[in-house]
Write a protein that holds these residues in place. Structure first.
Motif, PDB file in Angstrom:
ATOM      1  N   ALA A 314     -18.567 -10.190  -1.489  1.00  0.00           N
ATOM      2  CA  ALA A 314     -18.849  -9.365  -2.968  1.00  0.00           C
ATOM      3  C   ALA A 314     -19.946 -10.109  -3.158  1.00  0.00           C
ATOM      4  CB  ALA A 314     -17.555  -9.190  -3.519  1.00  0.00           C
ATOM      5  N   GLU A 315     -19.375 -11.210  -3.531  1.00  0.00           N
ATOM      6  CA  GLU A 315     -20.564 -12.309  -4.852  1.00  0.00           C
ATOM      7  C   GLU A 315     -21.484 -12.785  -3.641  1.00  0.00           C
ATOM      8  OE1 GLU A 315     -20.768 -16.293  -6.845  1.00  0.00           O
ATOM      9  OE2 GLU A 315     -18.552 -15.916  -6.563  1.00  0.00           O
ATOM     10  N   PRO A 316     -21.786 -13.165  -2.562  1.00  0.00           N
ATOM     11  CA  PRO A 316     -23.070 -13.215  -2.050  1.00  0.00           C
ATOM     12  C   PRO A 316     -23.636 -11.882  -2.237  1.00  0.00           C
ATOM     13  CG  PRO A 316     -21.473 -13.652  -0.600  1.00  0.00           C
ATOM     14  CD  PRO A 316     -20.385 -13.093  -1.971  1.00  0.00           C
ATOM     15  N   PHE A 317     -23.268 -10.733  -1.991  1.00  0.00           N
ATOM     16  CA  PHE A 317     -23.599  -9.515  -1.743  1.00  0.00           C
ATOM     17  C   PHE A 317     -24.734  -9.362  -2.834  1.00  0.00           C
ATOM     18  CE2 PHE A 317     -24.476  -4.367  -1.873  1.00  0.00           C
ATOM     19  CZ  PHE A 317     -25.264  -4.721  -0.822  1.00  0.00           C
ATOM     20  N   GLU A 318     -24.127  -9.842  -4.001  1.00  0.00           N
ATOM     21  CA  GLU A 318     -24.512  -9.527  -5.168  1.00  0.00           C
ATOM     22  C   GLU A 318     -25.489 -10.137  -5.523  1.00  0.00           C
ATOM     23  OE1 GLU A 318     -23.168 -10.102 -10.400  1.00  0.00           O
ATOM     24  OE2 GLU A 318     -21.160  -9.394  -8.880  1.00  0.00           O
ATOM     25  N   ARG A 319     -25.569 -11.722  -5.032  1.00  0.00           N
ATOM     26  CA  ARG A 319     -26.876 -12.025  -5.216  1.00  0.00           C
ATOM     27  C   ARG A 319     -27.642 -11.607  -4.380  1.00  0.00           C
ATOM     28  NH1 ARG A 319     -26.806 -17.875  -4.450  1.00  0.00           N
ATOM     29  NH2 ARG A 319     -28.240 -18.264  -5.744  1.00  0.00           N
ATOM     30  N   ALA A 320     -27.735 -11.175  -2.971  1.00  0.00           N
ATOM     31  CA  ALA A 320     -28.249 -10.654  -2.108  1.00  0.00           C
ATOM     32  C   ALA A 320     -29.756  -9.181  -2.827  1.00  0.00           C
ATOM     33  CB  ALA A 320     -27.407 -10.124  -1.165  1.00  0.00           C
ATOM     34  N   VAL A 321     -29.014  -8.542  -3.128  1.00  0.00           N
ATOM     35  CA  VAL A 321     -28.994  -7.340  -3.893  1.00  0.00           C
ATOM     36  C   VAL A 321     -30.333  -7.077  -5.374  1.00  0.00           C
ATOM     37  CG1 VAL A 321     -28.954  -5.071  -4.913  1.00  0.00           C
ATOM     38  CG2 VAL A 321     -26.997  -6.096  -3.508  1.00  0.00           C
ATOM     39  N   GLU A 322     -30.038  -9.059  -6.023  1.00  0.00           N
ATOM     40  CA  GLU A 322     -31.018  -9.625  -7.181  1.00  0.00           C
ATOM     41  C   GLU A 322     -32.121  -9.854  -6.001  1.00  0.00           C
ATOM     42  OE1 GLU A 322     -27.877 -11.302  -9.310  1.00  0.00           O
ATOM     43  OE2 GLU A 322     -28.825 -12.693  -8.397  1.00  0.00           O
ATOM     44  N   LEU A 323     -32.197 -10.558  -5.383  1.00  0.00           N
ATOM     45  CA  LEU A 323     -33.178 -10.863  -4.304  1.00  0.00           C
ATOM     46  C   LEU A 323     -34.154  -9.395  -4.498  1.00  0.00           C
ATOM     47  CD1 LEU A 323     -34.715 -13.120  -3.419  1.00  0.00           C
ATOM     48  CD2 LEU A 323     -33.490 -13.578  -1.298  1.00  0.00           C
ATOM     49  N   THR A 324     -33.441  -8.763  -3.697  1.00  0.00           N
ATOM     50  CA  THR A 324     -33.881  -7.875  -1.764  1.00  0.00           C
ATOM     51  C   THR A 324     -33.390  -6.348  -2.924  1.00  0.00           C
ATOM     52  OG1 THR A 324     -31.990  -8.466  -0.690  1.00  0.00           O
ATOM     53  CG2 THR A 324     -34.477  -9.469  -0.249  1.00  0.00           C
ATOM     54  N   PRO A 325     -33.257  -5.730  -3.612  1.00  0.00           N
ATOM     55  CA  PRO A 325     -33.382  -4.684  -4.469  1.00  0.00           C
ATOM     56  C   PRO A 325     -32.935  -3.459  -3.948  1.00  0.00           C
ATOM     57  CG  PRO A 325     -34.767  -5.582  -5.906  1.00  0.00           C
ATOM     58  CD  PRO A 325     -34.712  -6.377  -4.989  1.00  0.00           C
TER      59      PRO A 325
END
Length: 859
Positions: A314-325
């Motif tokens: 959940a948390e790392p995926f949220e950060r991943a979406v910030e970087l690569t929408p």
């Protein structure tokens, strides 16, 4: 159905994976003609990690062997037409300067170990991987040789096996699990399967995540555990529709988020037009015991593919979406996303070589796809020649002591390794938190009371310095420079250098109880040690004489350095470094078997003899004040490199007059039960404790002393290392023919040199010059070309060891240089975190910069 043969020269268990297939291929290349391969699943595998691996190949790490095996594997895949060299980027996000510094450090490792990575700015990152949000990127690293095994490593394994079968030198049997491994008198004799028994002297394990299970059949403990690795797919992603590509953009690593990402190319390609995102858990990785892996008929996707839980990512995926929408805009393919299982080991290294518990049981375990062919070659060469292209000390399964392979220890260490697969950057001196207080000397309680700063090696707790000395030696501490950059100061204590200075002025004692000590006796003891040792240790060697010597491999490479003391006509004490001790023990016992020597006995004294080094200009005076016969300690009656029992206030002490620190004195050996008594006597006499930092690092470099598995490797010979003896003994010894040939050369391809940093200020930090104190291994550069010198054998120049020497006030390094560079006064550059610092060659070969009498090298 093909008939299973009753005999084979070698049986490979786990043939269907990329590792097993690579082992078979390389064995056949080396001339093996009667191989049998078994797999519990299909061939190629449909259940192992190879069947679902991401097939990434990034070239660079801080591991010399891994850089070699990955680069070899890339060339191998390319030669087969199964590699897409699309390149790869590793990024640092805005605000993560530590990650950017780690990428600079990785570029330096690439230069040291022969890969082609370079730093790039944020605009270049986005140019290579346009799915990234530019404003979130601080910078990155570009690897032009990174790429993807295509169409899959599973297909490559299949092609290798098919070719091997066509050669007639391999017979393969799918769906044939091994039921038992036949071990008699400590040696493999065959394997049992439902199809029958196969007699064989060699069994090779290439079972990946299942490896510990067949290993246990042979009485072998593998320090390995599978760990879950979340892997998710998003789509459809049709940017590369119609291109036919398996991948369009370069690979992308976001290691600060412990994640990576790639596209899967054309929707008609193998993976079908998706974005793939993978993550390594950094808080609570989910380890799975091999026995708990589901069988094929109960697994939803595959035994090595477990169900994914949303809270894992959940948390790392949220950060991943910030970087690569794009990840958030595309749908998550929940049906095909999973937790893949991969192997981690208790120290992060692969497990290669012959198992110490059982002869003929060879391992090629904990190997990633990027290293598969390279490790297959390493193992095939090792079995065939007894030697590998590069010293295998870091991957040799014999590196572990038995106590380091217990289930509790392995679980804790594997958990730590799993947390650090991608993040955070691991410091070269990073200690483990688990598996501590495993081996403690009798001095440990006193060291703890004195505020010992403990690090661990080979399971032993070793104090690198003592907090109590920060007050006691305050005037010496003032002479030791601060380390203003945190990375340089991490896991280092200034008091260690102050302790060295007081020892050099007066006296100090160092706990050396980590030594591996083996007493070898019997009719064949002398013959065995003469056959192994370069130096003369038998014959007319007097009783009580200690000899520093080496064991060589058959090609003249340096396998071991150690000291041997003759205790009686047929009894010897072999003293090895703690880190190297178990490999040395295996070398001794197995060479004895190969030599046909049976009438000898080995007693392991490591856990029963405690050792204190007592050194300094006042060491003799101090010991004489406590000795029952002080006159017996005079230079005339107790010469250098001799050993005998003395009495210290009635306490029996085996004293060996020797030094690794450039100061006169003794190594004092006592049974563990007497340890505290000896410590207290010396401490009450005013002898300050000195941490292992002085012994292992700072004074060692001031004395230009070499460390086995670091400065001394099978890659280099004794002449290159500057340790060849003046004469070669008449008695034959292992590697003698190669050693004679090496000595006869007009000049060597390279020489181990001692270098000093001429300037160590970095003016770019905080807009002011700050002193740097490098740690770890760094490349050496030609100041004119900016390139790493490479010798005629293709070996690259880097600092094998480096430390600050407080007695000389200089950063001192060791490194092998090609002949044309190995000249005193020659200037080179050291690259450290992207900056260059001048070094000069202070000595070619062995010559101490800090020179005192009565010293000799030993790791």
């Amino acid at each position: 159905m093909a008939t299973q043969p009753s005999q084979a020269d070698a049986v490979i268990i786990g043939l269907g994976g990329i590792v097993g297939a690579s082992v078979a291929h390389h064995l056949i290349e080396r001339g093996w003609t009667n191989l049998v391969g078994l797999d519990a699943s299909a061939i190629p595998t449909d259940v192992g990690s190879t069947a679902h691996a991401s097939d990434f190949c990034f070239m660079t790490s801080h591991d010399r062997m891994a850089c070699y095996t990955t680069t070899y594997s890339r060339h191998f895949y390319e030669s087969m037409g199964h590699y897409h060299r699309v390149g790869g980027v590793e990024i640092a996000r805005v605000g993560d300067e530590a990650r950017l510094a780690e990428l600079q450090r990785k570029v330096a490792s690439g230069k040291a170990f022969g890969t082609n990575v370079s730093m790039i700015d944020a605009d270049q990152v986005v140019e290579y991987f346009p799915l990234i949000e530019r404003e979130l990127v601080l910078g990155g690293m570009w690897d032009p040789d990174a790429g993807l095994v295509v169409p899959r490593s599973q297909r490559v394994a299949g092609a290798l096996i098919e070719h091997a079968l066509e050669s007639g030198h391999l017979r393969a049997f799918a769906d044939t699990p091994v039921q038992d491994i036949d071990v008699q008198a400590g040696r493999v004799h065959g394997v049992h399967t439902a199809r029958g028994y196969i007699a064989t002297p060699i069994v090779i394990l290439a079972c990946g995540i299942w490896g510990p299970l067949p290993a246990a059949m042979a009485g072998v403990a593998l320090p390995l555990m599978p760990v879950e690795h979340p892997l998710m797919f998003f789509g459809p992603f049709d940017t590369f529709a119609g291109t036919g590509k398996e991948i369009g953009y370069p690979l992308m690593r976001d290691q600060g988020n412990s994640a990576y990402m790639r596209d899967t190319g054309d929707p008609t390609s193998t993976e079908g037009g998706l974005l793939e995102w993978g993550y390594y858990e950094t808080t609570q990785p989910r380890l799975v015991h091999p026995r708990d892996i589901l069988p094929r008929d109960r697994a939803r996707l595959s035994p090595s593919m477990r169900d994914l839980e949303a809270d894992q990512i959940a948390e790392p995926f949220e950060r991943a979406v910030e970087l690569t929408p794009a990840l958030g805009e595309l749908g998550w393919d929940e049906k095909h996303s999973f937790n893949g299982l991969l192997s981690v080991t208790s120290d992060g290294g692969s497990l290669i070589g012959e198992a110490p518990e059982t002869r003929g049981l060879w391992c090629c375990e904990a190997v990633w796809v990027k290293d598969g062919p390279g490790m297959g070659k390493i193992l095939a060469d090792w079995i065939t020649d007894g030697r590998t292209a590069m010293d295998p000390c870091a991957i040799d399964i014999a590196r572990f002591y038995p106590v380091q392979k217990t289930p509790h220890h392995v679980y804790g260490r594997c958990l730590e390794i799993a947390r650090k697969i991608y993040d955070p950057p691991v410091h070269p001196r990073e200690p483990f938190e688990s598996g501590r207080n495993l081996r403690r000397s009798p001095f440990w309680s006193r060291e703890s009371e004195l505020g010992g700063y403990f690090m661990e090696a080979a399971g032993w707790e070793r104090a690198h310095g003592y907090a109590s000395n920060e007050t006691r030696l305050a005037h010496y501490l003032e002479q030791v420079p601060e380390r203003p950059v945190e990375w340089d100061a991490r896991h280092f204590w200034r008091v260690s250098n102050a302790e060295q200075l007081t020892m050099s002025d007066d006296v100090g004692m160092i706990n050396l109880s980590h030594f591996a000590i083996f007493d070898i006796s019997g009719h064949d003891a002398e013959a065995l040690l003469e056959r192994l040792s370069v130096a003369r240790v038998g014959g007319d060697t007097p009783l009580g004489k200690g000899v520093y010597t080496h064991f060589l491999d058959a090609f003249g490479g340096v396998h071991s350095d150690l000291t041997i003391v003759r205790l009686a006509a047929d009894t010897y004490r072999v003293i090895c470094g703690g880190d190297t001790g178990h490999r040395d023990l295996m070398w001794i016992t197995r060479q004895a078997e190969d030599f046909g020597l049976t009438r000898w006995h080995l007693e392991d004294r490591t856990d029963s003899l405690a050792t204190l080094g007592l050194w300094g200009p006042n060491a003799r005076r101090t010991l004489q004040a406590l000795a029952d016969e002080p006159e017996g300690l005079s230079d005339e009656r107790f010469p250098f490199a001799t050993a005998r029992e003395i009495r210290v206030r009635g306490l029996p002490v085996w004293a060996f007059r020797i030094s690794y620190v450039g100061e006169q004195g003794w190594e004092l050996y006592v049974p563990f039960s007497y340890g505290l008594t000896l410590w207290d006597m010396l401490f009450e006499a005013g002898v300050p404790p000195v941490g292992i930092e002085t012994y292992a690092n700072s004074r060692r470099l001031e004395k230009s002393l070499r460390l086995q598995n670091v400065d001394l490797l099978t890659d280099y010979n004794l002449v290159e290392a500057g340790l060849a003896r003046p004469r070669v003994k008449a008695v034959d010894f292992h590697g003698k023919a190669a050693h004679l040939e090496q000595r006869a050369r007009d000049r060597q391809p390279a020489y181990l040199c001692t270098l000093v940093m001429e300037q160590h200020l970095d003016a770019s930090l905080d807009n002011q010059a700050q002193a740097r104190y490098p740690v770890g291994q760094s490349p050496l550069l030609d100041p004119e070309s900016g390139e790493v010198p490479v010798d005629s054998l293709g070996r690259r120049s880097y600092t094998t060891s480096i430390a600050y020497g407080p007695s000389l006030g200089r950063n001192i390094a060791l490194g092998y240089l090609p002949t044309e560079y190995a000249e005193q006064g020659r200037t080179l550059l050291l690259e450290y975190f992207g900056k260059h610092y001048p070094l000069s060659v202070a000595a070619v070969g062995y010559r101490a910069l800090y020179d005192e009498e009565n010293t000799r090298p030993r790791s």
